[in-house]
Design a protein around this motif. Structure first.
Motif, mmCIF file in Angstrom:
data_model
loop_
_atom_site.group_PDB
_atom_site.id
_atom_site.type_symbol
_atom_site.label_atom_id
_atom_site.label_comp_id
_atom_site.label_asym_id
_atom_site.label_seq_id
_atom_site.Cartn_x
_atom_site.Cartn_y
_atom_site.Cartn_z
ATOM 1 N N VAL A 190 48.120 33.098 39.894
ATOM 2 C CA VAL A 190 48.362 33.519 41.269
ATOM 3 C C VAL A 190 47.254 34.440 41.750
ATOM 4 N N ASN A 191 46.845 35.375 40.910
ATOM 5 C CA ASN A 191 45.799 36.328 41.271
ATOM 6 C C ASN A 191 44.476 35.624 41.533
ATOM 7 N N LYS A 192 44.099 34.713 40.642
ATOM 8 C CA LYS A 192 42.813 34.019 40.795
ATOM 9 C C LYS A 192 42.813 33.096 42.005
ATOM 10 N N LEU A 193 43.943 32.459 42.258
ATOM 11 C CA LEU A 193 43.995 31.562 43.404
ATOM 12 C C LEU A 193 43.977 32.352 44.710
ATOM 13 N N ASN A 194 44.675 33.459 44.760
ATOM 14 C CA ASN A 194 44.697 34.287 45.967
ATOM 15 C C ASN A 194 43.341 34.908 46.263
#
Length: 393
Positions: free
Chosen positions: A351-355
């Protein structure tokens, strides 16, 4: 000089395996005369001629192994009869072990060459869990798989889908014939040209959501339960699109009913499948690993889903320790996670990397160039030239 004739043997319908069609079309482009012998589905014509390829749909049943031995024997006789109706062939290009025995026998009978093309690492694509409590059926399937696989020892040429797979097969079967690796990729021109925004609008996908995708066989060992667990842990604006069918159809349908975050589309034609992949934001693939008992097919095979992600410019999230993991790391087109790392931590990181949009477009461009079919098909040309060195002089 007379064109060399190739009989391409497949255990699938003509339009269900892009790899087989792509390779057969390339053989025609290289100057060979090719006839594809394959499975016949309801409504199919027995004979067609497309892209300069002769198509003979002759199999009412698959060539594999099961308790339904009568049907599989019928399929072999149907294939043999169809082959004998043609003039002799110079080579039998046999896709996957199911076609190897009949290809070997026909090649010997016609004094022809034959290629063992292995899309999977046999016989370790046979998952014990899929056979329930019927241990005899499982053991029989494994033994029959090994028996089919042994034909590779007599091949005039061998093709595998990864360097790791070819290395292991060469050692296990003491292969000395010409052999090569051909990745299950696609033409560089086979990419979506519409914007992702436009494609999403056409597919009815909202710009407000982040979409992950999984496409392929929905089997117990493919990790579909893991990625459903992941998506449930993610913020509410994340969605998971599942494309395909298999033994866990009912499980996925029930998850789809119970959660607004799960979108199940069933099986789609390949052209429609890649539209959805292109429209998504990331690809999730976390197959079961079983520690030391991991299926070696997962270790050595490289699924076309990785190349679908690369050519769609979306990051691929998966476990480390597989042949396909090395591609993800080499070109930085996704993230690999240690086997055994807890799912909650992996989910948070995804989630962090995609955001934060942590993936450079340049990485995908480099990977697309390297793995494009234009950079792969010369290997097919070289293999055939090695096999037919004397005939081509």
């Amino acid at each position: 000089m007379k064109k060399l004739r190739v009989a391409v043997l497949s255990d699938h319908p003509s339009n269900k395996d892009p790899r087989i069609w792509r390779m057969t079309k390339t053989l025609v482009e290289l100057g060979y005369e090719a006839t594809l012998f394959c499975q016949k589905e309801k409504g199919d014509r027995e004979y067609d001629y497309e892209d300069n390829i002769h198509i003979r749909r002759v199999l009412d049943y698959k060539l594999g192994t099961s308790v339904l031995i009568d049907k599989y024997l019928i399929a072999h006789f149907q294939l043999r009869d169809a082959l004998l109706k043609e003039e002799r062939f110079d080579i039998f290009h046999c896709h996957d072990p199911e076609t190897w025995p009949i290809g070997y026998l026909m090649a010997r009978e016609q004094k022809a060459k034959w290629i063992a093309d292995s899309h999977e690492y046999f016989p370790d694509y046979i998952e014990k869990r899929n056979y329930g409590d019927d241990i005899n059926k499982y053991n029989t399937a494994v033994q029959l798989g090994k028996n089919r696989g042994n034909y590779i020892r007599f091949a005039d040429g061998v093709i595998a889908v990864s360097e790791e797979m070819l290395h292991v097969l060469s050692n296990e079967y003491s292969l000395t014939c010409p052999r090569t690796v051909i990745f299950n990729t696609r033409y560089s021109s086979h990419i979506m040209t519409k914007s992702k925004q436009k494609t999403r609008q056409e597919l009815g996908l909202s710009e407000e959501f982040k979409y992950f995708v999984f496409a392929g066989n929905i089997m117990p060992d493919r990790g579909i339960d893991t990625i459903i667990e992941m998506i449930k842990m993610m913020p509410d604006h994340f969605r998971l699109i599942i494309i395909g069918d298999g033994l866990l159809d009912d499980y996925v349908k029930e998850e789809h009913k119970q959660s607004h975050k799960i979108i199940y589309l069933g099986r789609l034609e390949y052209i429609d499948l890649i539209k959805y992949v292109y429209a998504c934001d990331g690809y999730l693939y976390f197959p079961h690993h079983y520690g030391e008992n991991v299926l070696r097919n997962y270790k050595y095979a490289i699924p076309n889903k990785l190349f679908d992600a690369i050519f769609s410019d979306i990051p691929f999230f998966t476990y480390d320790g597989f042949a396909f993991s090395e591609i993800v790391k080499k070109f930085r087109v996704g993230v690999t996670y240690p086997i055994g790392k807890d799912i909650a931590s992996i989910t948070d990181d995804i989630v962090n990397k995609l955001n934060n949009n942590a993936f450079a477009k340049e990485s995908f461009e480099q990977a697309k160039i390297y793995y494009s079919w234009e950079n792969q098909k010369y290997k097919l040309d070289s293999l055939y030239k090695d096999i037919f060195r004397e005939e081509l002089k």
